[in-house]
Scaffold this motif. Sequence first.
Motif, PDB file in Angstrom:
ATOM      1  N   LYS A 286       0.851  -1.323   0.134  1.00 47.47           N
ATOM      2  CA  LYS A 286      -0.032  -0.046  -0.052  1.00 47.47           C
ATOM      3  C   LYS A 286       0.984   1.394   0.050  1.00 47.47           C
ATOM      4  O   LYS A 286       0.732   2.281  -0.718  1.00 47.47           O
ATOM      5  CB  LYS A 286      -0.929   0.062   1.049  1.00 47.47           C
ATOM      6  CG  LYS A 286      -2.302  -0.076   1.013  1.00 47.47           C
ATOM      7  CD  LYS A 286      -3.372  -0.139   1.950  1.00 47.47           C
ATOM      8  CE  LYS A 286      -4.791  -0.550   1.388  1.00 47.47           C
ATOM      9  NZ  LYS A 286      -4.487  -1.690   0.992  1.00 47.47           N
ATOM     10  N   GLN A 287       1.940   1.219   0.858  1.00 46.79           N
ATOM     11  CA  GLN A 287       2.788   2.313   0.857  1.00 46.79           C
ATOM     12  C   GLN A 287       3.233   2.497  -0.499  1.00 46.79           C
ATOM     13  O   GLN A 287       3.464   3.888  -0.820  1.00 46.79           O
ATOM     14  CB  GLN A 287       3.790   1.921   2.201  1.00 46.79           C
ATOM     15  CG  GLN A 287       4.827   3.024   2.233  1.00 46.79           C
ATOM     16  CD  GLN A 287       5.965   2.606   3.209  1.00 46.79           C
ATOM     17  OE1 GLN A 287       5.707   1.421   3.966  1.00 46.79           O
ATOM     18  NE2 GLN A 287       6.820   3.292   3.375  1.00 46.79           N
ATOM     19  N   LEU A 288       3.842   1.650  -1.102  1.00 42.49           N
ATOM     20  CA  LEU A 288       4.455   1.784  -2.383  1.00 42.49           C
ATOM     21  C   LEU A 288       3.380   2.111  -3.416  1.00 42.49           C
ATOM     22  O   LEU A 288       3.910   3.147  -4.272  1.00 42.49           O
ATOM     23  CB  LEU A 288       5.166   0.395  -2.729  1.00 42.49           C
ATOM     24  CG  LEU A 288       5.581   0.425  -4.220  1.00 42.49           C
ATOM     25  CD1 LEU A 288       6.805   1.284  -4.587  1.00 42.49           C
ATOM     26  CD2 LEU A 288       6.085  -1.050  -4.675  1.00 42.49           C
ATOM     27  N   GLU A 289       2.111   1.817  -3.252  1.00 42.18           N
ATOM     28  CA  GLU A 289       1.332   2.325  -4.422  1.00 42.18           C
ATOM     29  C   GLU A 289       0.806   3.567  -4.305  1.00 42.18           C
ATOM     30  O   GLU A 289       0.675   4.553  -5.087  1.00 42.18           O
ATOM     31  CB  GLU A 289      -0.197   1.601  -4.100  1.00 42.18           C
ATOM     32  CG  GLU A 289      -0.168   0.278  -4.580  1.00 42.18           C
ATOM     33  CD  GLU A 289      -1.329  -0.716  -4.131  1.00 42.18           C
ATOM     34  OE1 GLU A 289      -1.441  -2.114  -4.204  1.00 42.18           O
ATOM     35  OE2 GLU A 289      -2.184  -0.066  -3.235  1.00 42.18           O
ATOM     36  N   GLN A 290       0.897   4.281  -3.079  1.00 42.76           N
ATOM     37  CA  GLN A 290       0.495   5.562  -2.723  1.00 42.76           C
ATOM     38  C   GLN A 290       1.790   6.448  -3.196  1.00 42.76           C
ATOM     39  O   GLN A 290       1.630   7.818  -3.659  1.00 42.76           O
ATOM     40  CB  GLN A 290       0.303   5.706  -1.367  1.00 42.76           C
ATOM     41  CG  GLN A 290      -1.176   5.380  -0.965  1.00 42.76           C
ATOM     42  CD  GLN A 290      -1.179   4.944   0.457  1.00 42.76           C
ATOM     43  OE1 GLN A 290      -0.346   5.251   1.450  1.00 42.76           O
ATOM     44  NE2 GLN A 290      -2.489   4.685   0.865  1.00 42.76           N
ATOM     45  N   ALA A 291       3.041   5.927  -3.146  1.00 40.30           N
ATOM     46  CA  ALA A 291       3.969   6.699  -3.569  1.00 40.30           C
ATOM     47  C   ALA A 291       4.526   6.567  -5.068  1.00 40.30           C
ATOM     48  O   ALA A 291       5.213   7.252  -5.693  1.00 40.30           O
ATOM     49  CB  ALA A 291       5.303   6.199  -3.025  1.00 40.30           C
ATOM     50  N   LEU A 292       3.603   5.852  -5.797  1.00 47.59           N
ATOM     51  CA  LEU A 292       4.102   5.704  -7.227  1.00 47.59           C
ATOM     52  C   LEU A 292       3.468   7.005  -8.036  1.00 47.59           C
ATOM     53  O   LEU A 292       2.366   6.883  -8.487  1.00 47.59           O
ATOM     54  CB  LEU A 292       3.033   4.444  -7.919  1.00 47.59           C
ATOM     55  CG  LEU A 292       3.663   3.978  -9.096  1.00 47.59           C
ATOM     56  CD1 LEU A 292       5.215   3.441  -8.866  1.00 47.59           C
ATOM     57  CD2 LEU A 292       3.006   2.856  -9.581  1.00 47.59           C
TER      58      LEU A 292
END
Length: 420
Positions: A286-292
Amino acid sequence: MKTTFYMSLLLAGLHAVAHGQLPPNHHNGHDPDEPKHHMHHRVEAIACLKLVPNNADFAFQFFKEVTLEAPNKNIFFSPVSISTAFAMLALGARSTTQTQILEGLAFNLTEIQEKEIHEGFHNLIHMLSHPESGVQLNMGNAIFLTEKLKPLKKFLDDAKVLYQLEAFSTDFYNPTEAEKQINDYIERKTHGKITDLVKDMDPQTVMLLASFVFFKGNWEKPFKPEHTEEREFFVDAETTVKVPMMHQTGRFDFYFDEELSCTVVRLHYNGSATAFLVLPPKGKMKQLEQALVKETVRKWSDHLFQSLLSLYLPKFSISGSYEIMNTLSKMGIVDVFTDQADLSGITGTPDLKVSKVVHKAALDVDERGTEAAAATAAEILTLSLPPTIEFNHPFLMLIFDRDTNSTLFIGKIVNPTITS
């Protein structure tokens, strides 16, 4: 009451099969004996590079919306296919409908003119459809029209020139026959990869728009099938599946993003396509998705360095099928799906609206590749064991075209054993 215009947007994405090093200047593949071609290529590249930031913003925004709708599922789509289809639709849209489409595609209309957008897409389609070498990539658009509907000659002419549009006459009153005509066309254009795109067609349909992309790439440095073995893939805390895991040891473009705690490995295809594989820590997708966002990918690209690795990557096939009206509405493209739609640039009268948008994409990842030239130097391995990177829990896969900086496909692989 508006006539509904059933719009089908489809895409086939194919074959991630790759590794290698980016040559110092990847444009060196152009034939030096063809300076005119080279010049033309450069002019095209400049025109479509104007679209790059906007197309990237649209791609990652769309990805975020789709992940919110299906948080723990595989995702695979082609942002460039969706953008192209709607940019073409904007050619026939007027007033607020047109503005919403272009702004929904992340264009700031005070910074870029509509004409520049269409020219950029024209050049993008041309460059992607005529890659320099190695990658097979076909893009195109088709429109299926009821006999009664006579589109304006200007719209058809412009769409043919700018978007390589093909137009076909279709009897929607015979839905079975219409479905067969459309599905056969799409299946042929995507080399059998996308089948049964449309079903349960509404006999009231007057027009259907299909956009497709077909991609097949070979890894610059293929994996050896004899090194593929069954290993575990950890879908989530409760679920583990067995997958065929490909393996090779060698020098790879690598970066560890400390801020996001994720590992990035870049693999090249022959030709101009490249894949970013991004592995967050378990449970931190989730953290990665938001930072994409495009800046994140740019940072990864800038910081990659060659590193000796033992790499494990699952062999898998996934596809994504989406009805995307809802997603696009959340991104500001609203009127075109309602009775407020103004698509009078297509038929001369404002009595059309889009009733349905279907997007379908597929991807295969396996060992295949074309061996590099026979005079390859053997990899010199150090005596100490190289670090192992194993893509054995959910990860992202982004496929780009290096010549145009276009985001061809975005995938989230949550469970590689589920194909759709």
